[in-house]
Design an enzyme around this catalytic site. Sequence first.
Site, short mmCIF file in Angstrom:
data_model
loop_
_atom_site.label_atom_id
_atom_site.label_comp_id
_atom_site.label_asym_id
_atom_site.label_seq_id
_atom_site.Cartn_x
_atom_site.Cartn_y
_atom_site.Cartn_z
N THR A 136 0.82 -1.21 0.00
CA THR A 136 0.00 0.00 0.00
C THR A 136 0.85 1.26 0.00
OG1 THR A 136 -1.50 1.25 1.43
CG2 THR A 136 -0.08 -0.31 2.53
N ASP A 137 0.26 2.37 -0.43
CA ASP A 137 0.97 3.66 -0.36
C ASP A 137 1.04 4.17 1.08
OD1 ASP A 137 -1.71 4.35 -0.03
OD2 ASP A 137 -1.75 5.84 -1.63
N GLU A 138 0.24 3.57 1.98
CA GLU A 138 0.22 4.09 3.36
C GLU A 138 1.54 3.90 4.08
OE1 GLU A 138 -3.22 3.42 5.74
OE2 GLU A 138 -4.57 3.56 4.03
N TYR A 162 -1.97 -0.55 11.05
CA TYR A 162 -2.10 -1.22 9.74
C TYR A 162 -0.89 -0.91 8.87
CZ TYR A 162 -3.33 -1.62 4.80
OH TYR A 162 -3.29 -1.90 3.45
N LYS A 166 2.12 -3.35 7.38
CA LYS A 166 2.40 -3.53 5.94
C LYS A 166 3.86 -3.13 5.65
CE LYS A 166 -0.10 -4.59 3.02
NZ LYS A 166 -0.50 -5.92 2.47
P1 NAD Z 1 -9.83 -7.23 2.16
O1 NAD Z 1 -9.86 -6.96 3.61
O2 NAD Z 1 -11.04 -6.94 1.35
O3 NAD Z 1 -9.47 -8.77 1.90
C1 NAD Z 1 -8.50 -9.43 2.64
C2 NAD Z 1 -8.64 -10.93 2.37
O4 NAD Z 1 -7.60 -11.61 3.08
C3 NAD Z 1 -9.98 -11.52 2.86
O5 NAD Z 1 -10.51 -12.39 1.88
C4 NAD Z 1 -9.60 -12.28 4.11
O6 NAD Z 1 -10.42 -13.40 4.37
C5 NAD Z 1 -8.16 -12.72 3.79
N1 NAD Z 1 -7.37 -12.95 5.00
C6 NAD Z 1 -7.26 -12.12 6.07
N2 NAD Z 1 -6.47 -12.69 7.01
C7 NAD Z 1 -6.07 -13.88 6.50
C8 NAD Z 1 -5.24 -14.94 6.97
N3 NAD Z 1 -4.68 -14.87 8.19
N4 NAD Z 1 -5.02 -16.00 6.19
C9 NAD Z 1 -5.60 -16.10 4.95
N5 NAD Z 1 -6.42 -15.15 4.46
C10 NAD Z 1 -6.64 -14.06 5.22
O7 NAD Z 1 -8.56 -6.45 1.61
P2 NAD Z 1 -8.33 -5.71 0.21
O8 NAD Z 1 -8.82 -4.31 0.34
O9 NAD Z 1 -8.80 -6.56 -0.87
O10 NAD Z 1 -6.73 -5.65 0.21
C11 NAD Z 1 -5.98 -6.74 -0.30
C12 NAD Z 1 -4.50 -6.40 -0.20
O11 NAD Z 1 -4.23 -5.21 -0.92
C13 NAD Z 1 -4.02 -6.13 1.23
O12 NAD Z 1 -2.74 -6.69 1.36
C14 NAD Z 1 -3.98 -4.62 1.31
O13 NAD Z 1 -3.00 -4.21 2.24
C15 NAD Z 1 -3.59 -4.26 -0.09
N6 NAD Z 1 -4.03 -2.94 -0.57
C16 NAD Z 1 -5.34 -2.57 -0.45
C17 NAD Z 1 -5.75 -1.33 -0.99
C18 NAD Z 1 -7.19 -0.88 -0.91
O14 NAD Z 1 -7.49 0.25 -1.26
N7 NAD Z 1 -8.11 -1.73 -0.49
C19 NAD Z 1 -4.81 -0.49 -1.60
C20 NAD Z 1 -3.47 -0.91 -1.68
C21 NAD Z 1 -3.10 -2.14 -1.17
O1 DAU Z 2 -4.16 3.93 0.47
C1 DAU Z 2 -4.37 2.55 0.38
C2 DAU Z 2 -5.21 2.08 1.55
O2 DAU Z 2 -6.53 2.54 1.31
C3 DAU Z 2 -5.19 0.58 1.74
O3 DAU Z 2 -3.89 0.17 2.06
C4 DAU Z 2 -6.16 0.16 2.86
O4 DAU Z 2 -6.21 -1.24 2.96
C5 DAU Z 2 -7.53 0.70 2.51
O5 DAU Z 2 -8.43 0.39 3.56
C6 DAU Z 2 -7.49 2.21 2.29
O6 DAU Z 2 -7.20 2.90 3.53
P1 DAU Z 2 -7.93 4.25 3.93
O7 DAU Z 2 -7.90 4.40 5.39
O8 DAU Z 2 -7.45 5.38 3.10
O9 DAU Z 2 -9.44 3.90 3.42
P2 DAU Z 2 -10.89 4.12 4.09
O10 DAU Z 2 -11.88 3.77 3.04
O11 DAU Z 2 -10.99 3.48 5.42
O12 DAU Z 2 -10.93 5.70 4.30
C7 DAU Z 2 -10.75 6.61 3.22
C8 DAU Z 2 -10.79 8.02 3.80
O13 DAU Z 2 -12.12 8.30 4.23
C9 DAU Z 2 -9.90 8.19 5.00
O14 DAU Z 2 -9.35 9.50 4.98
C10 DAU Z 2 -10.86 8.07 6.19
C11 DAU Z 2 -12.16 8.61 5.64
N1 DAU Z 2 -13.40 7.99 6.17
C12 DAU Z 2 -13.50 6.63 6.18
C13 DAU Z 2 -14.64 6.03 6.67
C14 DAU Z 2 -14.73 4.51 6.70
C15 DAU Z 2 -14.46 8.80 6.59
O15 DAU Z 2 -14.38 10.05 6.53
N2 DAU Z 2 -15.58 8.19 7.05
C16 DAU Z 2 -15.73 6.83 7.13
O16 DAU Z 2 -16.78 6.34 7.61
#
Ligand code: NAD
Ligand code: DAU
Length: 359
Positions: A136-138, A162, A166
């Site tokens: 992630t970019d975080e 988190y 990562k």
């Molecule tokens: P998600 O939470 O939707 O899915 C996570 C999946 O991993 C689920 O299916 C869960 O059952 C599985 N999982 C969790 N713990 C596990 C374990 N111990 N063993 C096996 N499986 C397990 O997450 P996502 O948003 O799809 O993110 C997927 C990946 O991409 C993560 O590594 C996250 O850090 C990364 N990522 C997410 C975003 C985003 O915006 N969502 C952006 C950049 C990177």
């Molecule tokens: O940047 C990549 C990341 O993006 C991934 O690595 C993470 O897995 C993914 O969850 C996401 O993280 P964020 O914290 O940026 O996403 P989230 O959707 O939780 O929140 C987006 C923004 O919105 C953040 O600034 C918090 C705000 N927010 C979120 C929720 C859930 C609100 O204002 N209200 C809300 O109820």
Amino acid sequence: MRTYLVTGGAGFIGSNFVYYMFRKYGDDIRLINVDALTYAGNLENLKGIEDRKNYTFIKADIRNKEAIEKIFAENDVDVVVHFAAESHVDRSIVNPEVFVETNVLGTAVMLNAAKAAWENEGGSFKDGKKFLHVSTDEVYGSLSDPKDYFYETTPYDPHSPYSASKASADFLVKAYVDTYHFPACITNCSNNYGPYQFPEKLIPLIINNALSGKKLPVYGDGKNVRDWLYVDDHCKGIDMVIEKGRVGEKYNIGGHNERENIQIVKTIIKTLQEILPNDDPRKANVSEDLITYVEDRKGHDRRYAIAPDKISKELGWLPDTKFEDGIRLTIKWYMDHLDWMENITSGDYQDYYKRMYRI
Ligand code: NAD
Ligand code: DAU
């Protein structure tokens, strides 16, 4: 035929990736999806491909060394695409331990099992193997100067449990590359949106609440900036890094699409008002009056913004979906899948929501 082992393929990005790969490669690949099915994993996401002969689902926890080693022993895996993680920042603030266990220890288990399976006598690795760690970019922290971007060379500065977990996982992958010349790449992507995202995340939560006439919680002043990318464009980037990425390198993925959170919320409201037919009773409820500013997230990163120059120049990656189109597609998808939303929000989600939002 190449065999992919995808971890976390029942989650949001993982399931979109599984569809992407079958759309692109059809019967020319074998894909094994390993997922523990936590609250975020949902086999309903994979209904469209579950009967394919070249697809296998294995329920296993990446923290379970024996289970993961058995999968490698029974399958000649060529590529690992490691998505499995605890992914929600707010949950990590309440319960950091499981983030360390899954994201750090789980990644160590995956790396070790792949290394043992792929290593030749003498320490080199079999040809054609690659471990793609999805990050992630975080990990880069937060940007304060509006002219700044995250580059691959930006020092790591994670703030939430988190992002710290990562970042630790990224460093473990790097350590395997530096120490063993292990064939791995890392991708660091910005915020994804699209179908199958769990409604704890901003975009599906706001869509779901707006359609139900519920308040729309906005943290702090609503001016935190995220850089949004349609999930298929992320999947395309991952596939390109697997195909052409240089071993040992990391690649940022993002489409220069920065938006303040409040802009996102207002765009969803406006789009819903446009899409909902006049005789739909939900239409009258969807308005900016639902916006409710709530207590800010602890340690809330102010701005993320990815510089995707490296993946664009080296691998030719560019996003296909403009935000205006992607958000419309996404909203329509959730409106067409109300049963999917109902199924995942009917159980534990209600308790989570009550604990998280006192509105
Ligand atoms: P998600 O939470 O939707 O899915 C996570 C999946 O991993 C689920 O299916 C869960 O059952 C599985 N999982 C969790 N713990 C596990 C374990 N111990 N063993 C096996 N499986 C397990 O997450 P996502 O948003 O799809 O993110 C997927 C990946 O991409 C993560 O590594 C996250 O850090 C990364 N990522 C997410 C975003 C985003 O915006 N969502 C952006 C950049 C990177
Ligand atoms: O940047 C990549 C990341 O993006 C991934 O690595 C993470 O897995 C993914 O969850 C996401 O993280 P964020 O914290 O940026 O996403 P989230 O959707 O939780 O929140 C987006 C923004 O919105 C953040 O600034 C918090 C705000 N927010 C979120 C929720 C859930 C609100 O204002 N209200 C809300 O109820």
